[in-house]
Design an enzyme around this catalytic site. Structure first.
Site, PDB file in Angstrom:
ATOM      1  N   HIS A   1       0.773   3.931  -1.060  1.00  0.00           N
ATOM      2  CA  HIS A   1       0.139   5.117  -1.647  1.00  0.00           C
ATOM      3  C   HIS A   1       0.113   6.306  -0.677  1.00  0.00           C
ATOM      4  CE1 HIS A   1      -1.654   3.330  -5.337  1.00  0.00           C
ATOM      5  NE2 HIS A   1      -1.612   2.227  -4.641  1.00  0.00           N
TER       6      HIS A   1
ATOM      7  N   CYS B   1       3.132   2.703  -6.898  1.00  0.00           N
ATOM      8  CA  CYS B   1       2.403   1.486  -7.274  1.00  0.00           C
ATOM      9  C   CYS B   1       2.643   1.165  -8.746  1.00  0.00           C
ATOM     10  CB  CYS B   1       0.920   1.654  -6.936  1.00  0.00           C
ATOM     11  SG  CYS B   1       0.037   0.084  -6.832  1.00  0.00           S
TER      12      CYS B   1
ATOM     13  N   GLU C   1      -0.541   9.303  -1.358  1.00  0.00           N
ATOM     14  CA  GLU C   1      -1.621  10.235  -1.729  1.00  0.00           C
ATOM     15  C   GLU C   1      -2.956   9.852  -1.090  1.00  0.00           C
ATOM     16  OE1 GLU C   1      -0.518   7.866  -3.600  1.00  0.00           O
ATOM     17  OE2 GLU C   1      -2.073   7.035  -4.900  1.00  0.00           O
TER      18      GLU C   1
END
Lengths: 219, 82
Positions: free
Chosen positions: A195, A89, A197
């Site tokens: 993302h 990002c 994560e």
């Protein structure tokens, strides 16, 4: 393989990344302050992560100021020596601004901040569900650069439908050629808007993020 | 000597400018329908200490190339205003 996560003023996905790498992937993680510059504890086999967020308030352009921080100078050296670097990002935006990856991330074509699950796929793989959350994620580069990226196998992820179809309907931001993530020519620097994560724990109801880390050799 | 320098940064012509499109929509809502297109950039003013105007312009040019504009997506123009 151990990980370093750079924390800029305005980073807000750094702790999510720390949790995912440490708790979900069982990795050693060292947090790195943007004003420091020591990366001597990392070898070429390790990985530095530039997390999501709004480094330096996104002033001027997303990622434009972060690239001049002391730690980023060290990260550029680390990458040029073959060390692995992943930008997610805002981290992807910083990598483009710093010249480690070609192109740029523009304001989403629909003018909206997009925050939702999307599907992405690598050249060969299945579609994985991974969330995006950005206002400036429209990947842009000139035609020649795009052709080179594709010819060199540098496009690592494209936006697609759940069934894996790559088309504009599945594109959340107007990114050229549905590009969600790319790597550099040497294959040691990766940038992506989604993302991983945020979807690496069963607790989150989605572990496709683990597939992303695995595909990039970061597991 | 101090030179006042203005740098105009604009998105490249071929690029979609969502911000401009949003403002164009706003103008139409206001009834200002004669405006056909809007593009939005940045106006940056610099105060530069230099010996000559040419030196000041060179500094502004370096600043624009390295930071103020990203030439993948933007173009810039430098104007010396005294």
């Amino acid at each position: 393989m151990k990980f370093g996560i750079v924390v800029f003023p305005g980073s807000n996905c750094d702790r999510d990344m720390q949790d995912a790498l440490r708790d979900d992937l069982g990795k050693e993680v060292i947090m790195l302050w943007h004003k420091d510059k020591d990366l001597s504890m990392f070898s070429k086999e390790d990985c530095i992560i530039l997390p999501g967020g709004f480094s330096y308030g996104d002033y001027l352009r997303c990622g434009a100021i972060a690239r001049f921080s002391p730690m980023m100078q060290s990260v550029v050296d680390f990458a040029n020596k073959g060390g692995k670097v992943l930008g997610v990002c805002n981290g992807f935006q910083i990598l483009c601004e710093s010249g480690l990856l070609p192109g740029v991330l523009l304001q989403n074509a629909n003018r909206q901040f997009v925050c939702k699950n999307v599907f992405i796929k690598s050249e060969k793989g299945n579609a994985w569900k991974v969330p995006v959350a950005h206002g400036e994620g429209r990947y842009y580069a000139d035609e020649k650069t795009l052709d080179e990226l594709e010819a060199g196998g540098q496009v690592i992820f494209r936006y697609c439908s759940e069934s894996g179809k790559v088309d504009m309907d599945a594109n959340p931001n107007g990114a050229l050629r549905n590009i969600a993530g790319i790597q550099n020519k040497n294959g040691n620097v990766f940038g992506m808007m989604p993302h991983p994560e945020r979807c690496s724990s069963a607790l989150m109801g989605n572990v496709d993020g683990k597939n992303v880390f695995k595909l990039l050799g970061l597991n | 000597m101090t030179y006042n320098v203005q740098v105009k940064v604009m998105p490249l012509k071929d690029l979609l400018d969502p911000q401009g499109k949003a403002v164009l929509g706003g103008l139409k809502n206001l009834g200002i329908s004669a405006v056909g297109d809007v593009r939005i950039g940045r106006h940056i003013t610099l105060q530069i200490e230099a010996d000559t105007e040419a030196a000041a312009r060179a500094i502004a040019d370096e600043a624009s190339k390295k930071l103020l504009a990203n030439q993948v997506m933007e173009m810039y123009e430098i104007e010396m205003v005294g």
